[in-house]
Motif scaffolding. Structure first.
Motif, PDB file in Angstrom:
ATOM      1  N   ILE A 131       0.861  -1.184   0.000  1.00  0.00           N
ATOM      2  CA  ILE A 131       0.000   0.000   0.000  1.00  0.00           C
ATOM      3  C   ILE A 131       0.896   1.232   0.000  1.00  0.00           C
ATOM      4  N   GLY A 132       0.610   2.159  -0.892  1.00  0.00           N
ATOM      5  CA  GLY A 132       1.358   3.407  -0.936  1.00  0.00           C
ATOM      6  C   GLY A 132       0.704   4.441  -0.037  1.00  0.00           C
ATOM      7  N   TYR A 183       0.261  -6.229   4.904  1.00  0.00           N
ATOM      8  CA  TYR A 183       0.696  -5.378   3.804  1.00  0.00           C
ATOM      9  C   TYR A 183       1.981  -4.653   4.196  1.00  0.00           C
ATOM     10  N   TYR A 221       2.511  -2.224  -8.886  1.00  0.00           N
ATOM     11  CA  TYR A 221       3.312  -2.158  -7.670  1.00  0.00           C
ATOM     12  C   TYR A 221       2.446  -2.027  -6.417  1.00  0.00           C
ATOM     13  N   TYR A 222       1.357  -1.264  -6.531  1.00  0.00           N
ATOM     14  CA  TYR A 222       0.496  -1.004  -5.377  1.00  0.00           C
ATOM     15  C   TYR A 222      -0.845  -1.718  -5.510  1.00  0.00           C
ATOM     16  N   ILE A 240      -3.657   2.916  -2.693  1.00  0.00           N
ATOM     17  CA  ILE A 240      -2.906   4.096  -2.289  1.00  0.00           C
ATOM     18  C   ILE A 240      -3.756   4.957  -1.362  1.00  0.00           C
TER      19      ILE A 240
END
Length: 329
Positions: free
Chosen positions: A63-64, A94, A113-114, A117
């Motif tokens: 998670i961003g 995560y 990638y995520y 977010i």
């Protein structure tokens, strides 16, 4: 209607995430709680969402967490409280990657990638980044600022919160009030500015006659701003956050004055600032941890249960009355 994880959780008396883990955990060992959840799901005729299952298999479990800026405008207390809130929800399931939006190169966001977010936004310039996240179809929740996008949004009414703080000073007989604001480029500063001015007008005062100094939400800037304000005859100072309020307190003490006997003081955020001084500060509570927790829960319901909830959620700001405002009337 199809049975959902929400239905199973309600009947079992447990959380969504508990049901989700029980249904998706392939471990042969089954606790009594897991057996009970599986039995209830079977009795209710629960059928797994295959699309959601396919999505899970391609997930990164990252998670961003994107802030407007890491280096200049964000108090370390914000970063600490938000990260603590996020991790209290995601636990070890995560990895959380923290970045600054101001350091992001447009067009480089990788959708693989995520999984999702979280955006803590403070600037209008952040909208371009949010639009990129939406264009890449990455689930997103925006916290700490109202945005008119079709995404989940968790924030507080900062204008009304500061209006209540100014009301409290005025109701206690203070007319000669100075204000220490934050960086004027930030939404939080503009909203809080609007709040104290509304309160002043409601009490028959001209906001233009109220002295204002600007800080950057840090201790030293509060000290410097207070030194300038205290060149005038004031009975109270309203600060846009607690950290600047504690800086202002240091300036007050240096001049041989006392809080609240000579100068009343009120802050915003309700952070634990006991490391700076033993002052029981009257302040407005904006619990960034709670905001982060609610935003993360909404995001995880999307990622784990397929529940899309694009509401705007406003959490309450409470006025925390302690010992730094003197009653004059």
């Amino acid at each position: 209607m199809a049975v959902t994880i929400k239905d199973i959780a309600k009947k079992a008396g447990v959380s969504y995430s508990t049901v989700s883990r029980a249904l998706n955990d392939q471990n042969a060992d089954k606790s009594d709680k897991k057996k009970r959840i599986l039995r209830i799901a079977k009795e209710m005729g629960y059928v797994p969402n295959q699309a959601a299952i396919n999505l899970k298999m391609s997930r990164s479990y990252v998670i961003g967490l994107y802030f407007s800026t890491i280096s200049k405008m964000t108090s370390p207390f914000v970063l600490h409280d938000v990260l603590t809130g996020v991790y209290s929800v995601v636990g070890s399931r995560y990895n959380v990657v923290v970045k600054g939006i101001d350091m992001h190169e447009p067009g480089t966001l990788n959708p693989t990638y995520y999984d999702g977010i979280i955006v803590l936004s403070q600037r209008n310039e952040d909208l371009a980044f949010m639009e990129e996240v939406m264009d890449k179809n990455i689930p997103m929740v925006v916290i700490c600022r109202t945005v008119f996008l079709d995404v989940p949004n968790v924030t507080t009414d900062e204008s009304r919160a500061v209006e209540k703080a100014m009301d409290y000073l005025l109701e206690n007989g203070h007319k000669n009030i100075g204000v220490i604001e934050g960086d004027p480029r930030l939404d939080s500063t503009r909203l809080r500015h609007r709040g104290w001015r509304a309160a002043a007008k409601a009490h028959g005062l001209d906001p233009e006659r109220i002295p204002v100094e600007y800080g950057n939400y840090r201790f030293t800037s509060g000290y410097q701003a207070a030194r300038k304000l205290l060149e005038q005859e004031l009975t109270a100072i309203l600060c846009f956050n607690d950290e600047m309020a504690f800086g202002a307190r240091e300036a007050i003490v240096e001049l041989g004055l006392k809080v609240p006997d000579d100068i009343s003081l009120i802050g915003f955020d309700n952070w634990d600032m006991s490391g700076y001084a033993s002052m029981k500060l009257t302040t407005v509570e904006r619990n960034m941890g709670d905001i982060a927790i609610e935003g993360t829960r909404i995001l995880l319901r999307r990622l784990e249960d397929g529940i899309i909830d694009n509401r705007r959620v406003y959490l309450e700001n409470k006025l925390i009355i302690r010992e730094t405002v003197k009653k004059l009337n």
